[in-house]
Write a protein that holds these residues in place. Structure first.
Motif, PDB file in Angstrom:
ATOM      1  N   ILE A 114       0.854  -1.193   0.000  1.00 27.17           N
ATOM      2  CA  ILE A 114       0.000   0.000   0.000  1.00 27.17           C
ATOM      3  C   ILE A 114       0.884   1.235   0.000  1.00 27.17           C
ATOM      4  CG2 ILE A 114      -1.831   1.254   1.180  1.00 27.17           C
ATOM      5  CD1 ILE A 114      -2.642  -1.347   2.528  1.00 27.17           C
ATOM      6  N   ALA A 115       0.721   2.056  -1.011  1.00 29.36           N
ATOM      7  CA  ALA A 115       1.512   3.285  -1.087  1.00 29.36           C
ATOM      8  C   ALA A 115       1.040   4.276  -0.034  1.00 29.36           C
ATOM      9  CB  ALA A 115       1.382   3.904  -2.478  1.00 29.36           C
ATOM     10  N   PRO A 116       1.959   4.981   0.636  1.00 31.35           N
ATOM     11  CA  PRO A 116       1.552   5.998   1.606  1.00 31.35           C
ATOM     12  C   PRO A 116       0.657   7.036   0.944  1.00 31.35           C
ATOM     13  CG  PRO A 116       3.926   5.595   1.723  1.00 31.35           C
ATOM     14  CD  PRO A 116       3.423   4.880   0.502  1.00 31.35           C
ATOM     15  N   LYS A 117      -0.336   7.496   1.682  1.00 28.27           N
ATOM     16  CA  LYS A 117      -1.252   8.495   1.137  1.00 28.27           C
ATOM     17  C   LYS A 117      -0.589   9.868   1.165  1.00 28.27           C
ATOM     18  CE  LYS A 117      -5.610   8.232   2.227  1.00 28.27           C
ATOM     19  NZ  LYS A 117      -6.859   8.313   3.041  1.00 28.27           N
ATOM     20  N   GLU A 118      -0.546  10.489  -0.001  1.00 22.14           N
ATOM     21  CA  GLU A 118       0.015  11.835  -0.092  1.00 22.14           C
ATOM     22  C   GLU A 118      -1.134  12.832  -0.193  1.00 22.14           C
ATOM     23  OE1 GLU A 118       2.876  12.315  -3.157  1.00 22.14           O
ATOM     24  OE2 GLU A 118       4.024  10.534  -2.586  1.00 22.14           O
ATOM     25  N   GLU A 119      -1.242  13.673   0.819  1.00 23.79           N
ATOM     26  CA  GLU A 119      -2.304  14.679   0.826  1.00 23.79           C
ATOM     27  C   GLU A 119      -1.841  15.927   0.085  1.00 23.79           C
ATOM     28  OE1 GLU A 119      -5.290  14.421   4.457  1.00 23.79           O
ATOM     29  OE2 GLU A 119      -3.307  15.085   5.052  1.00 23.79           O
ATOM     30  N   ARG A 120      -2.639  16.351  -0.870  1.00 19.90           N
ATOM     31  CA  ARG A 120      -2.370  17.627  -1.515  1.00 19.90           C
ATOM     32  C   ARG A 120      -2.999  18.731  -0.670  1.00 19.90           C
ATOM     33  NH1 ARG A 120      -4.802  17.609  -7.019  1.00 19.90           N
ATOM     34  NH2 ARG A 120      -6.206  16.059  -6.146  1.00 19.90           N
ATOM     35  N   CYS A 121      -2.300  19.825  -0.579  1.00 14.35           N
ATOM     36  CA  CYS A 121      -2.771  20.894   0.299  1.00 14.35           C
ATOM     37  C   CYS A 121      -2.559  22.230  -0.387  1.00 14.35           C
ATOM     38  CB  CYS A 121      -1.990  20.830   1.620  1.00 14.35           C
ATOM     39  SG  CYS A 121      -2.183  22.266   2.668  1.00 14.35           S
ATOM     40  N   LYS A 122      -3.518  23.120  -0.274  1.00 18.20           N
ATOM     41  CA  LYS A 122      -3.303  24.479  -0.764  1.00 18.20           C
ATOM     42  C   LYS A 122      -3.734  25.471   0.313  1.00 18.20           C
ATOM     43  CE  LYS A 122      -7.557  25.571  -3.342  1.00 18.20           C
ATOM     44  NZ  LYS A 122      -8.082  26.039  -4.636  1.00 18.20           N
ATOM     45  N   GLU A 123      -2.963  26.551   0.411  1.00 23.67           N
ATOM     46  CA  GLU A 123      -3.258  27.583   1.397  1.00 23.67           C
ATOM     47  C   GLU A 123      -4.208  28.603   0.790  1.00 23.67           C
ATOM     48  OE1 GLU A 123      -0.268  29.134   4.363  1.00 23.67           O
ATOM     49  OE2 GLU A 123      -0.493  30.912   3.090  1.00 23.67           O
TER      50      GLU A 123
END
Length: 264
Positions: free
Chosen positions: A171-180
């Motif tokens: 299972i690939a680690p979950k990468e959260e996209r984030c914008k300010e």
């Protein structure tokens, strides 16, 4: 504070909320750890349940809580209450079952997989995240439930499925996209903050609240006029989370400057 007082205090705090039943279960686990001086493991918790677990641990000196969902970034995680004097290294007992089907003939989504599991009478806290792939679903579960799924999950919707025990490392680690997001709002009402965070109008945000789609700190929002503060988290299924990072003050026109982070 005596143990019974701690227990009643926490249960009273969550009484009448969506987390009432979870709070009772977690307090019981903490009480068991207090008596045994070892550890106890919860079922899979959503983020609100994890917040309750942290609250419970904070009210029991000498007990800490750790979380794990089977892979980095998991949304649903098990809580482990551990007596700080306990010297062991207990396991979270999480496995992943990979269900596969013929993708040429049937499209199966997350809701279909969850429906098939619930249709078998499986309690939600026995199941962690469900990770969809191309004609596959990886289902995180406790070890006992994993064995059950291998023997009994043979169909999802109208499609036959085959299940195998997979490796958590796949299972690939979950990468959260984030914008300010920097915005000015008329007030710190939750509908106003939601409108800025999700890029919609206040009337649309109010409609989402009326339809019970929006959560504030993982609890249902009862009123569009409810106030938010720094550190609060808004969440909406399918649209991610919005964190209130900073409230910076007012403009000359009397509007409030806020800094938000939207996680997608």
């Amino acid at each position: 504070m005596a143990g019974s007082e701690q227990k009643e205090k926490i249960i009273r705090f969550y009484k009448g909320t969506e987390g009432a039943e979870t709070a009772v279960k977690l307090v019981d686990l903490a009480e068991q750890v207090k008596r045994s001086q070892k550890f106890r493991l919860s079922g899979f918790l959503d983020p609100y349940g994890q917040e309750i677990a942290e609250t419970v641990a904070a009210n029991y000196p000498g007990i800490r809580v750790d979380f794990h969902g089977g892979y980095h970034g998991a949304e649903r995680q098990r809580a482990m209450f551990i007596d700080e004097a306990f010297g062991g290294n207990p396991d979270f007992n999480i496995v992943v079952i990979k269900a596969s089907w013929n993708g040429q003939f049937e499209h199966i989504g997350h809701r279909d997989v969850l429906g098939a599991l619930m249709g078998q009478g499986i309690e939600r806290d026995r199941i962690g995240d469900i990770i969809m792939g191309a004609a596959t679903a990886r289902i995180l579960a406790d070890e006992q439930m994993g064995t059950y799924l291998l023997d009994n999950l043979t169909q999802i919707g109208h499609s036959g499925v085959s299940c195998v025990l997979d490796d958590l490392s796949n299972i690939a680690p979950k990468e959260e996209r984030c914008k300010e997001i920097r915005a000015t709002v008329a007030s710190l009402r939750v509908d106003s903050i939601a409108a800025s965070g999700y890029g919609t109008s206040r009337s649309h945000a109010a409609a989402d609240i009326a339809a019970d789609k929006l959560r504030l700190n993982w609890q249902p929002v009862k009123n569009a006029a409810q106030a938010v503060k720094e550190g609060d988290v808004l969440s909406m299924r399918g649209r991610g989370r919005v964190e209130v990072v900073e409230i910076k003050g007012q403009t000359k026109k009397g509007r409030t400057v806020v800094v938000l982070k939207r996680y997608i």
